[in-house]
Motif scaffolding. Structure first.
Motif: not given
Length: 402
Positions: A25, A28-30, A89, A92, A94
């Motif tokens: 993961r 920049n995706e979390l 989620t 957010s 991410r």
């Protein structure tokens, strides 16, 4: 084809379908969570608050625009903690990443109902580590605590962790408890846990605005205050600052602190502890458990506000006796408070009895808190040595002419 060649072909075949990064993961995706809080609502649901780091806000040199705030707070409310976390989620962009969690705040209202079910998810989920700290929001909610912005440390959760660790090392009334330590005490016979309280000083509403970061005197800030007493898994009350210090003396948690001690005649002086060791010994006399507490401390004279002659050994001896009396009083006051108000053994006296006589403990443990702990005879001894007087002996204040 040889046997060795066949083996190599088979291994190569499996490698084609194997990837070393199958569950990777990218950062920049979390959404990285560093602080989380749990509250309850009037309907019995759990409200989760998670403090997410905003990399651009942390890296910003100015921090003047709202977009430069270092963190964001997302919340979710559901019947279970796991569901509430997933409900976030929907707000957010991410997925929440929990492996960098540093502190968990539990609202006081929820703590009074019980923290056992709360801790199960955090201890069970593989993504959570078990070395993050747990504290209780005093007279407020966990959401409010996590909403306060701090100035010295840009990330509020980091500020809370640093302050807790510093306070524990240099001020005695606080104690830093991690998840694994808390679980260990909860399942230990003859011992109940405590958790440090954290409160908001000032106006909570203005504390979560950028303005709180732009003034030399913040309108709101966080402060650790007292210890929450936990019986089984429910919070039953608070210890004040002096009682909390007495607790930490018993538990051998005092590393460095300052005590305000009364002089032999009048006035006060400060004693800085540089080393301290406490031993707790349990014994049974005629099938009656007894506890002996022995404190040995060394330290320095920090500040003198009374008329004493520090060049004389007799004066030093008198001061040491005064400090010993003060320490004994701290410990006895803490024990009396817990016995009379909470009837729950947070000192681990029952565990000490268990280790001293496992056979006797079997007959004592069923009603230990309600009966034996409340009637337990505890004797306290203290041995204090003054090592240094500072750069001067007698205070120059006594030489100031009127």
């Amino acid at each position: 084809m040889t046997k060795k060649s066949i083996v190599l072909v088979i291994i190569s075949f499996f490698l084609l379908f194997t990837s070393g990064c199958w569950n990777r993961r990218e950062l920049n995706e979390l959404a990285i969570s560093v602080g989380e809080g749990i509250d309850n609502d009037k309907e019995g649901k759990y409200k989760i608050s998670t403090q997410i780091v905003i990399p651009a806000g942390v890296a910003s040199k100015t921090g003047n625009a709202p977009s430069d705030l270092p963190v964001r707070l997302f919340t979710g409310t559901e019947d279970s903690i796991f569901e509430a976390m997933r409900e976030i989620t929907t707000k957010s962009p991410r997925p929440i990443y929990h492996s960098h969690l540093r502190i968990l705040v539990i609202g006081e209202s929820l703590a009074k109902e019980g923290i056992g079910e709360v801790l199960d998810m955090f201890f069970r989920d593989h993504e959570y580590r078990t070395d993050f700290y747990i504290v209780i929001a005093k007279n407020t909610t966990a959401e409010n605590i996590l909403s306060i912005l701090t100035s010295i440390e840009k990330i509020p959760a980091n500020n809370m962790v640093s302050s807790l660790e510093t306070s524990e090392k240099t001020w005695a009334p606080s104690t830093a408890v991690t998840l694994d330590e808390l679980i260990q005490v909860l399942v230990t016979e003859g011992k109940n846990p405590v958790l440090t309280g954290i409160e908001i000083i000032g106006d909570p509403k203005s504390g979560h605005t950028q303005q709180n970061l732009e003034t030399i005197d913040p309108t709101a800030y966080l402060k650790y205050s007292g210890l929450a007493v936990i019986k089984n898994d429910k919070m039953v009350g608070w210890l004040n600052q002096e009682e909390s210090k007495g607790y930490n003396f018993i538990m051998d948690n005092v590393k460095n602190t300052v005590s305000d001690v009364t002089c032999p005649k009048e006035g006060k002086f400060n004693f800085e502890i540089i080393r301290s060791k406490t031993e707790v010994k349990a014994m049974l006399e005629n099938e009656t458990p007894k506890i002996e507490i022995s404190i040995k401390s060394e330290g320095n004279v920090g500040e003198v506000k009374c008329d004493i002659d520090l060049t004389k050994q007799q004066t030093i001896t008198e001061l040491e006796k005064a400090i010993e009396k003060d320490f004994i009083n701290l410990v006895e006051t803490a024990i009396k408070k817990v016995k009379e108000d909470y009837s729950t053994d947070i000192f681990g006296f029952g565990d000490a009895v268990h280790r001293a006589d496992a056979k006797a403990w079997k007959t004592l443990k069923s009603d230990w808190n309600e009966k034996h702990f409340s009637d337990l005879e505890v004797s306290v001894k203290a041995d204090v040595k003054i090592r240094r007087l500072g750069k001067i002996t007698n205070s120059f204040i006594n030489e100031i002419k009127e």
